[in-house]
Design an enzyme around this catalytic site. Structure first.
Site, short mmCIF file in Angstrom:
data_model
loop_
_atom_site.label_atom_id
_atom_site.label_comp_id
_atom_site.label_asym_id
_atom_site.label_seq_id
_atom_site.Cartn_x
_atom_site.Cartn_y
_atom_site.Cartn_z
N GLY A 82 190.21 46.69 23.84
CA GLY A 82 190.32 46.36 25.26
C GLY A 82 190.18 44.85 25.44
O GLY A 82 189.68 44.16 24.54
N GLN A 140 188.42 37.00 29.58
CA GLN A 140 188.14 36.68 28.17
C GLN A 140 189.15 35.69 27.59
O GLN A 140 188.91 35.10 26.54
CB GLN A 140 188.11 37.96 27.32
N CYS A 146 181.92 43.47 21.56
CA CYS A 146 182.71 42.70 22.53
C CYS A 146 183.30 41.49 21.81
O CYS A 146 182.59 40.80 21.07
CB CYS A 146 181.83 42.24 23.69
N LEU A 147 184.57 41.24 22.04
CA LEU A 147 185.24 40.11 21.39
C LEU A 147 184.63 38.78 21.82
O LEU A 147 184.77 37.78 21.12
CB LEU A 147 186.74 40.15 21.69
N HIS A 153 183.30 49.05 30.33
CA HIS A 153 182.98 47.78 29.65
C HIS A 153 183.90 46.67 30.18
O HIS A 153 183.43 45.57 30.51
CB HIS A 153 183.15 47.97 28.14
N GLU A 154 185.19 46.96 30.28
CA GLU A 154 186.15 45.95 30.76
C GLU A 154 185.90 45.61 32.23
O GLU A 154 185.98 44.44 32.63
CB GLU A 154 187.59 46.44 30.58
N HIS A 177 183.33 43.06 32.82
CA HIS A 177 183.79 41.67 32.64
C HIS A 177 184.28 41.07 33.96
O HIS A 177 184.13 39.87 34.20
CB HIS A 177 184.93 41.59 31.61
O1 GNR Z 1 187.15 45.91 20.88
C1 GNR Z 1 186.24 46.34 21.60
N1 GNR Z 1 185.57 47.46 21.20
C2 GNR Z 1 184.71 48.15 22.03
C3 GNR Z 1 183.88 49.11 21.46
C4 GNR Z 1 183.03 49.84 22.24
C5 GNR Z 1 182.99 49.64 23.60
C6 GNR Z 1 183.79 48.68 24.18
C7 GNR Z 1 184.65 47.95 23.40
S1 GNR Z 1 185.68 46.77 24.13
C8 GNR Z 1 185.87 45.64 22.83
C9 GNR Z 1 186.84 44.55 23.21
C10 GNR Z 1 186.26 43.73 24.34
O2 GNR Z 1 185.43 42.87 24.21
N2 GNR Z 1 186.67 44.02 25.53
O3 GNR Z 1 186.15 43.38 26.61
NI NI Z 2 184.14 42.82 26.04
#
Ligand code: GNR
Ligand code: NI
Length: 189
Positions: free
Chosen positions: A46, A51, A114-115, A156-157, A160
């Site tokens: 995601g 980001q 999270c990236l 999660h997204e 952000h």
């Molecule tokens: O790549 C991602 N893996 C992930 C694993 C578990 C819960 C959420 C994520 S999202 C993350 C990519 C990211 O930072 N998205 O904002």
């Molecule tokens: Ni993230």
């Protein structure tokens, strides 16, 4: 299309509140195409626009990020019986101006990453099921019941978009441990 730079903590832009998309034009299409390319290259499942430094309410998700154009790979990992693995099919999804409706009272725990917080993983609890409403690239409103990893990832997204990172859901002690670990990893690199 282009791979854009993913910003990482402590970049203050990650705390920005993203604004709603009002215009569904070619610039938006380019942003989304670049976000997919950036997410697949990372790789991640995601990505939120903030980001890549764009404070707009745009998310991309693909829970199966393998390359659809890849040749089937020959695999000998299971002894001398040779076989091939078909790569997973991509299922790219775009969410613009997403909203969560009636989250379930039941929660799921998932070890999130999270990236923008590289190489750190921690358990986060979120509602197991949600209804989501969003707009697609044409501006058409969509609504769907969502569960499983997609529900986790979408929440999660969406965090952000409010300037919230998964580590903000941890206890202060666990968040400090995670940040110390990241600092150590960066020094070693
Ligand atoms: O790549 C991602 N893996 C992930 C694993 C578990 C819960 C959420 C994520 S999202 C993350 C990519 C990211 O930072 N998205 O904002
Ligand atoms: Ni993230």
């Amino acid at each position: 299309m282009a791979i854009r730079e993913i910003i990482e903590i402590p970049d203050p832009r990650l705390k920005a509140i993203s604004t709603r998309v009002e215009v569904f034009d070619d610039e938006l299409r380019t942003l989304v195409a670049d976000m997919f390319e950036t997410m697949y290259a990372a790789p991640g499942i995601g990505l939120a626009a903030i980001q890549v430094g764009v404070p707009q309410r745009v998310l991309v998700i693909d829970l199966q990020p393998d390359d659809p154009d890849a040749e089937p790979e020959e695999c000998t990992a299971h002894g001398d019986h040779k076989h091939t693995h078909q790569p997973v099919k991509r299922t790219p999804r775009v969410f613009i101006n997403p909203e969560i409706l009636d989250p379930s009272e039941e929660f799921n725990v998932y070890s999130e990453g999270c990236l923008s917080v590289p190489e750190i993983y921690a358990d986060v609890e979120r509602p197991a099921r949600i209804r989501a409403r969003w707009q697609d690239l044409d501006g058409t409103v969509q609504e769907e019941a969502i569960d499983g990893l997609l529900a986790t990832c979408l929440q999660h997204e969406m965090d952000h978009l409010e300037g919230i990172l998964f580590i903000d859901h941890l206890s202060r002690l666990k968040r400090q441990m995670a940040l110390k670990k990241l600092e150590k990893l960066r020094k070693a690199a």
